[in-house]
Design a protein around this motif. Structure first.
Motif, short mmCIF file in Angstrom:
data_model
loop_
_atom_site.label_atom_id
_atom_site.label_comp_id
_atom_site.label_asym_id
_atom_site.label_seq_id
_atom_site.Cartn_x
_atom_site.Cartn_y
_atom_site.Cartn_z
N PRO A 215 13.90 32.75 -81.68
CA PRO A 215 14.77 31.87 -82.32
C PRO A 215 15.20 30.68 -81.41
O PRO A 215 15.16 29.49 -81.82
CB PRO A 215 15.75 32.65 -83.16
N GLY A 216 15.73 31.20 -80.19
CA GLY A 216 16.30 30.21 -79.34
C GLY A 216 15.14 29.38 -78.57
O GLY A 216 15.64 28.25 -77.95
N LEU A 217 14.18 29.77 -78.82
CA LEU A 217 13.18 29.11 -78.24
C LEU A 217 11.97 28.36 -79.07
O LEU A 217 11.15 27.63 -78.56
CB LEU A 217 12.35 29.83 -77.13
N ARG A 218 12.34 28.53 -80.24
CA ARG A 218 11.45 27.86 -81.11
C ARG A 218 11.13 26.30 -81.18
O ARG A 218 10.38 25.67 -81.39
CB ARG A 218 11.53 28.35 -82.71
N SER A 219 12.53 25.76 -81.18
CA SER A 219 12.67 24.11 -80.98
C SER A 219 11.91 23.69 -79.80
O SER A 219 11.07 22.79 -80.04
CB SER A 219 13.90 23.85 -80.97
N LEU A 220 12.10 24.36 -78.84
CA LEU A 220 11.18 24.27 -77.25
C LEU A 220 9.77 24.26 -77.77
O LEU A 220 8.84 23.33 -77.29
CB LEU A 220 11.74 24.98 -76.31
#
Length: 232
Positions: A215-220
């Motif tokens: 989840p924390g890297l999905r936007s990246l």
């Protein structure tokens, strides 16, 4: 020099087709040898025909130009690579294991052409060259190569981010191009450093693919894919 300008149909269409494929392979193999020995620019279709024991007309019947001949070579390598890993990719399995099979098959299939690749790369990497793996002319061979990597992704039992999944085969192909470029310049015995590169790169790629789901890297991940789609 007694070969006819067109295939001999006297023994039936199946036999003629078989002879035609044998002749095409002979021309490609001869051309690769001459490219390796004297360079791409100095090799002519006439020279290829003479070295293969064929008439010039027969060589041109199968390949209108050297560029067409190289594209056939590309296609042959991809067909051989697909055959080399088909059985091992027939059943689903972890992503990293399947990727290692695909990358390994490509390195194994191209190994006999290493001496030729060093001389050929100058022409292939020239901007606008029809022999570039990124050119329009190379699209059929490129799509075959990406198709192998698509099989890797589709048969993977490892969970892959849905948005990444669509672009992943082509991204893996770009990684493969990087490995190929390294292989061209690899002077280690038997290109053992390229084998090491594949061995170490596959777990890293596998880790990156897994991280893309966090989840924390999905936007990246989304931003990186957006940039990739804009530039391709």
């Amino acid at each position: 020099m007694a070969e006819p300008a067109t295939p001999d149909m006297s023994t039936g269409p199946d036999r003629a087709s078989e002879r035609g494929e044998q002749t095409k392979r002979l021309i490609v193999d001869t051309a690769v040898r001459l490219f390796r020995d004297q360079g791409y620019d100095k090799t002519t279709m006439r020279g290829i025909a003479q070295a293969a024991g064929l008439s010039v007309g027969n060589a041109y019947y199968y390949f209108p130009s050297k560029d067409h001949l190289v594209q056939e070579f590309y296609a042959t390598v991809q067909v051989d690579a697909a055959a080399a890993c088909a059985a091992r990719l027939a059943r689903p399995g972890p992503f990293d294991e399947r990727l290692r099979v695909a990358f390994g098959a490509m390195v194994e299939t191209t190994a006999p052409y290493h001496a030729f690749a060093g001389k050929f790369i100058k022409t292939a990497v020239e901007p606008g060259s029809p022999l570039s793996p990124f050119s329009t002319e190379s699209a059929p061979a490129r799509e075959r190569s990406i198709g192998i990597l698509r099989d890797v992704v589709e048969g993977s039992t490892t969970k892959i981010d849905p948005e990444l999944r669509a672009d992943l085969p082509e991204l893996l192909w770009l990684c493969q191009m990087g490995i190929t470029l390294y292989w061209v310049h690899d002077t280690s015995p038997g290109q053992e450093k390229t084998a090491l590169l594949v061995d170490r790169a596959v777990p890293l790629i596998d880790r990156l693919v897994s991280l893309a789901r966090m989840p924390g890297l999905r936007s990246l991940n989304r931003e990186a894919l957006k940039l990739y789609r804009m530039l391709r």
